[in-house]
Every structure is written in structure tokens, then in C-alpha cells.
Design a protein around this motif. Structure first.
Motif, mmCIF file in Angstrom:
data_model
loop_
_atom_site.group_PDB
_atom_site.id
_atom_site.type_symbol
_atom_site.label_atom_id
_atom_site.label_comp_id
_atom_site.label_asym_id
_atom_site.label_seq_id
_atom_site.Cartn_x
_atom_site.Cartn_y
_atom_site.Cartn_z
ATOM 1 N N VAL A 33 0.837 -1.198 0.000
ATOM 2 C CA VAL A 33 0.000 0.000 0.000
ATOM 3 C C VAL A 33 0.874 1.251 0.000
ATOM 4 N N LYS A 34 0.374 2.262 -0.677
ATOM 5 C CA LYS A 34 1.045 3.568 -0.649
ATOM 6 C C LYS A 34 0.028 4.564 -0.122
ATOM 7 N N TYR A 35 0.324 5.166 1.015
ATOM 8 C CA TYR A 35 -0.601 6.142 1.606
ATOM 9 C C TYR A 35 -0.128 7.556 1.295
ATOM 10 N N ASN A 36 -1.066 8.399 0.902
ATOM 11 C CA ASN A 36 -0.821 9.843 0.857
ATOM 12 C C ASN A 36 -1.855 10.466 1.768
ATOM 13 N N ILE A 37 -1.439 10.898 2.940
ATOM 14 C CA ILE A 37 -2.404 11.428 3.913
ATOM 15 C C ILE A 37 -2.115 12.912 4.113
#
Ligand SMILES: [Zn+2]
Length: 624
Positions: A33-37
Motif C-alpha cells: 500500500v502507498k498512503y498519501n495522507i
């Protein structure tokens, strides 16, 4: 094919097979997973608003028609499963005290609407299309309009709002030390899908399991706040405060809010904490930046400086014993309500070195190896406790600090806790799920102490030096692969050449105890004999040390039949290796050459690494 060719082929095949066996990197697919928060924090209302973009790669061979998210903060609401579970456990009295976490007790039931925590999903889209959801307490079920195919990638876009709860457990605002924000479990977090399927435990108490990936997190907050967190601060030049260069102040800006931008790679969670009064110490060791971030109290200043110095001092030892630390940074951040581990960071209440070493060692067992903690809490807590003891002993030696001399060295307290549990009627098998123990005390002793003993006692069974090799090999083969108990024991068997299935089975699946004793001794002609007795139900190999009048000693080693091999000598002590003891036999007779009246002491396991619940019958002192 000629005979010779056959032989040659067989030879090649065998060799090839051997090479595969020795060098095989176990394959176990991992989701990614790649999160951009991107969040903004309102420090007046304690509400955070944000967006989360996830790029999710399904590396499994399965079609996924649903996905699940953790919404941990929903646990901090009256009537939640965490609330009810805590109050129910509080009804059990152990030694007159309620068996509940003293930080939780019945506090959740009393939270007002502005004090509770929540995470609300305002919108969730997959590849641009809104998705239907069902909320189950702290788990959000997303019934996908289109299944995610094997080896494919999708994009989720979430809009969410959360309220930071009053600090109850791990995360929250205004903890006992006055830290404004301890931000763990703060964002909608994708549940892990592995070879066992989805892992969707309700948040009732403890233990975490997550998907490895990359986190890119930006946090907008009142400009007076200072932050520490998982990952590397990539806008350090804009922030200052020691993140860019040693000793720089927090940069002055005209806007009322400041944005902090962190990137954490190859991690399965992200934590941060914020307070206007934080101080920051930065050190470097072996290419790793070590941050110590804490609220200044003059009486503790020296201790926080000591945390930084100690962290620098022990890192080379940790890497030598347990494997390379895989990240560029680690931060000790004051916050939370005890000590809690996260990737590349920990939240600790105060500057205690035991906690410092313990939480940092979680980087190995919870962050890089990352077994499923719900199912196998001992693989994380037990191994972190074991290595904490070893690191502490190393540190004490380095600083000429006198440590405890109690046996087994560095781990005596774990054995004491375990003996207490075995003598109570509270023991449960180690295979119990972390959340499903009947009592908190059985969970704690199994996960921490019995897990710690598993490794110290493994040293007794295969020798300490082989146990150390096993730990390094385990790290090498299984880091970033979520190993399970079988994976660990397979490595232990392969490295030691000793069969260990029995150890796994008795120690994990049962609550059977070990108890060996010296039964009787006599002389026949010029041979002396000692009869040993297995009184407990769990079999073990036996080290028997004999001391004679002339003060010489002999070690008599009796392997147990199920091992099919023995351990190497562990010292220069004169050693006699005997026939194996068949586990079905309650007694075993050891012969030795001295006249009996020369013997002044016989002792089973003088190192006390074997967790023998009754040690009174282990030693015999003789006065002829
Ligand atoms: Zn721990």
C-alpha cells in the motif's frame, strides 16, 4: 543413461537440492500500500480533517470483493467493545485487585461527546467511484462495486474527519505528562490480507498488524506546535528545530499554521505526536539519525540526554545480535501512556532505559519481522522482552553498572512471573489470541515472560551460541514477511540440526510444566549412579553438574530422544554426553566414575535456563 551418468546426475540433483534447502528465501506474498495522507488539525476543537489516497496492490492470488479498514478511535466511546471488555475484566479480582488495565478501567464509559474519539468516513471512492460501506464498531467494511483482481492495483480516495479522544489508551490528547497530542491509530488504516485471509479484529485492547508500504504524510497544525513521527521529515529546511542542522530553532513564519511533511518507507503504520513545549536532541549512529523529543522538566533533563546517549551506545550491539536496523531514522517521543512501539518511532511516558531498549527492539520483531500480534503476541512482546534483557546487560557492562546476578542472567524476572502463573489456576496456552485471554495477567505473562523464556530456554536446548545464530537467520529469512510460529521453529530446526517440534508443541499449545528432580544415588562396584526423575509432564534434555571433594566439576549432558541430536558443548567444563532419555520414561540413571563419597553436590541445570517449576529437588548437597 549409463550408471555413471546416473550417479553424476543424482549427485548434481542432491547438491542442487541441498543448495535450495540452505539458501531458499521463503516466498510469501505481501500486499502493498502507498498512503498519501493530508490532514489539518484544529487545536481548539481537537478535530482533524483530511484526505487519504491509497494505492493498493493486490499481490495475492485471490480476487478481493471487499476491503476493510480499522477505525481505531471509535473504541473510545461509551459502550464500545473496548469499554465493555475493560469493565468486564474489572469484575475479576486477582490478589484483591480488579484485572483491568489501570489506564482504561471504566474511563471510556464516562467520556462526554467532546471527549470521545471517532473516525468518520465522509467519502470513499475506488478508482473514482463511491463505494458502499458497513460500519462494525472499529472495523469499516467496504463492499466493492468491482472486485480487485490478483496482481492488480487500485486507488482509494477517502475523505475523513476524526476527533482526538482524551488520552485513554495509547493515543489521545493531553496525556498524564501533559503532551497535547499522542497520535497513534489516528487515520483510517487498511486491514491486512495475507495467506490466512483478512484480519479484522475489533480494537478491544491491544496488538496490531498491518500492510507494508510507503507513507507520505502532511500535517497542518498551529505554528507553535513541534512534531516527531514515523519517517523522515522532508521539509526540514522549512521547519528548522534541529531537523535541518544541530541546534537550530523552530523557524518563524507569518501564517498561523505550519505544515510538516514526513515520508516513511517500507513501514506498516505511522505515528506522530505534537506539543508546543517539546525539546529535541539529535544524534547519529551507524548512519541512523536518532531523535529524542520530550517535554522539558529540569529534573529529567539529564535522563533524556542519557536516553540519546544510551541509544547511540547500544545500536551496534543490537544490529550485531539481532540484524541490521533497516530504516534511516528512529525517534523516541514523549507521549502516550507507557511505552508503545511504532515504525521508526516510539511513544514513551518517561526516560526509562528499560522501556527505551524494549520499544526500540520492537523495530525488529514488530516492525521488520511483524508477526501477526493478535494471533502470536509472544513473537513480538516476548522477543522484544528477551532482547531488551540482552541489550540492558550489554549496556550495563559497557557502563560498569552492576546488573542483577540472579539466574538465569538477564531474564530471571520473566521466569519468576512464569512460575507464578504456572502455580496459579490462570495459565492458558500461548496460542490464545491476545484479545481472548480470560485475564489480562495471563495475557501479559504469556506474551512477555513466557515468550522471553522461549528464547532463553531455547539456548538451554540448542546452546546459547546456536540460539543466537537462529535469531540472526530468522531475521535474514523472514524480515518483511510476517513470519508465524512454524516459520520460526523451522529456522530453529534447520540452524540447530535438532528436532524442535516437541518444544513448539508443549510450550505453545499446552500449559504443561517442567519439573525434574534428583531421585536417589548409590554405588555399584566402582561405578556411581544417580537416578533422575521427570515429575512434570513436559520433557526436556538435562544438564547435570557434579561437584567433587577436590572441587573439580563435571557436566553430564542427557539429550532427550525427540531431539534426535544433542547440543554442542557450551563451556570448557569437562562434559560427558550420555544416551538420550526417552521422553516416555519417568526415570533415567546417570553413571559416573568417581567413588560416591567423593561427590559433594549434584545439580540439574545450574544455569537455571530450564523453566523448572520446582527447583527444590534440583540440587543435592552431600556431607559424607
Ligand atoms: Zn512491548
Amino acid at each position: 543413461m549409463t550408471t555413471m551418468n546416473k550417479k553424476l546426475t543424482l549427485f548434481i540433483i542432491l547438491n542442487f537440492a541441498f543448495l535450495i534447502f540452505v539458501n531458499a528465501q521463503p516466498e510469501r506474498w505481501q500486499q502493498h500500500v502507498k498512503y498519501n495522507i493530508d490532514v489539518a488539525v484544529n487545536v481548539q476543537t481537537n478535530i482533524i480533517n483530511g484526505t487519504e489516497k491509497l494505492e493498493y496492490t493486490n499481490n495475492s492470488p485471490d480476487k478481493l470483493s471487499k476491503v476493510y479498514f480499522h477505525l481505531y478511535w471509535n473504541a473510545f466511546q461509551p459502550g464500545s467493545e473496548m469499554d465493555v471488555r475493560s469493565r468486564e475484566l474489572g469484575k475479576n479480582l486477582i490478589n484483591g485487585r480488579p484485572d483491568w488495565d489501570t489506564r482504561v478501567t471504566d474511563r471510556i464509559s464516562k467520556l462526554t461527546p467532546s471527549e470521545i474519539g471517532y473516525q468518520k468516513i465522509i467519502s470513499i471512492k475506488m478508482n473514482g467511484l463511491e463505494q458502499p460501506v458497513k460500519l462494525h464498531g472499529t472495523i469499516l467494511e467496504v463492499d466493492l462495486t468491482k472486485a480487485i483482481l490478483p496482481k492488480s492495483k487500485v486507488i482509494f480516495d477517502l475523505v475523513f474527519e476524526a476527533q482526538v479522544p482524551v488520552q485513554i489508551r495509547r493515543s489521545g490528547r493531553d496525556n498524564a505528562e501533559g503532551i497535547r497530542y499522542s497520535m497513534s491509530q489516528w487515520y483510517p488504516k487498511l486491514c491486512e490480507y495475507d495467506y490466512e485471509g483478512w484480519h479484522t479484529p475489533q480494537y478491544v485492547a491491544r496488538e496490531f498488524y498491518g500492510v507494508w508500504g510507503d507513507y507520505d504524510v502532511t500535517i497542518k497544525i498551529d505554528k507553535s506546535y513541534k512534531l516527531g513521527g514515523t519517517g523522515v521529515l522532508i521539509n526540514a529546511a522549512e521547519i528548522g528545530w534541529g531537523y535541518d542542522k544541530p541546534g537550530t530553532p523552530l523557524k518563524n513564519i507569518s501564517s498561523p499554521e505550519r505544515t510538516w511533511h514526513f515520508i516513511g518507507k517500507n513501514v506498516h503504520d505511522f505515528v506522530w505526536a505534537a506539543d508546543p513545549d517539546y525539546e529535541h536532541i539529535v544524534k547519529k549512529q551507524d548512519g541512523v539519525v536518532i531523535n529524542v523529543i520530550y517535554k522539558k522538566i529540569d529534573s529529567l533533563q539529564k535522563k533524556w540526554e542519557n536516553v540519546a546517549d544510551a541509544a547511540v551506545a547500544v545500536l551496534p550491539y543490537m544490529e550485531k545480535r539481532f540484524g541490521k536496523y533497516a530504516y534511516p531514522q528512529y525517534s523516541f517521543i514523549q507521549g502516550g501512556d507507557g511505552g508503545m512501539e511504532y515504525p521508526m518511532a516510539t511513544l514513551i511516558k518517561g526516560p526509562s532505559l528499560g522501556t527505551v531498549f524494549h520499544e526500540w527492539m520492537h523495530s525488529w520483531y514488530q516492525m521488520m519481522l511483524a508477526s501477526n500480534e493478535n494471533e502470536h503476541p509472544w513473537m513480538d512482546e516476548g522477543y522484544a522482552s528477551y532482547s531488551e534483557g540482552e541489550v540492558m546487560a550489554y549496556y550495563n557492562k559497557l557502563k560498569n553498572i552492576e546488573g542483577s546476578k540472579e539466574l538465569p542472567l538477564n531474564h530471571a524476572d520473566a521466569y519468576k512471573s512464569y512460575y507464578f502463573l504456572q502455580r496459579s489456576n490462570l495459565a492458558e496456552p500461548m496460542t490464545t489470541n491476545a484479545d481472548h485471554y480470560n485475564t489480562n495477567i495471563a495475557y501479559a505473562i504469556n506474551a512477555y515472560s513466557k515468550g522471553e523464556i522461549l528464547l532463553e530456554q531455547l539456548g538451554y536446548i540448542v546452546s546459547d551460541s546456536v540460539r543466537d545464530k537462529i535469531l540472526l537467520e530468522y531475521y535474514k529469512l523472514w524480515r518483511f514477511k510476517h513470519p508465524n510460529p512454524n516459520d520460526f521453529f523451522k529456522v530453529a530446526q534447520d540452524v540447530s540440526g535438532i528436532q524442535l517440534g516437541w518444544y513448539k508443541e508443549y510450550w505453545l499449545n499446552t500449559v504443561k510444566s517442567i519439573d525434574y528432580g534428583i531421585d536417589s544415588l548409590w554405588q555399584e562396584g566402582d561405578v556411581s549412579k544417580i537416578r533422575l526423575r521427570r515429575i512434570g509432564q513436559m520433557p526436556m534434555p538435562v544438564d547435570l553438574e557434579l561437584t567433587f571433594k577436590d572441587s573439580t566439576k563435571e557436566l553430564h549432558y542427557i539429550p532427550m530422544d525427540m531431539m534426535l541430536a544433542g547440543k554442542p558443548a557450551e563451556s570448557n567444563e569437562k562434559r560427558f554426553v550420555h544416551q538420550e532419555w526417552n521422553w516416555t520414561n519417568p526415570t533415567y540413571t546417570v553413571e559416573f566414575k568417581h567413588p560416591l563419597n567423593q561427590l559433594i553436590k549434584a545439580e540439574i541445570d545450574p544455569t537455571k535456563r530450564m523453566a523448572d517449576v520446582n527447583q527444590d529437588n534440583n540440587v543435592l548437597n552431600l556431607n559424607w
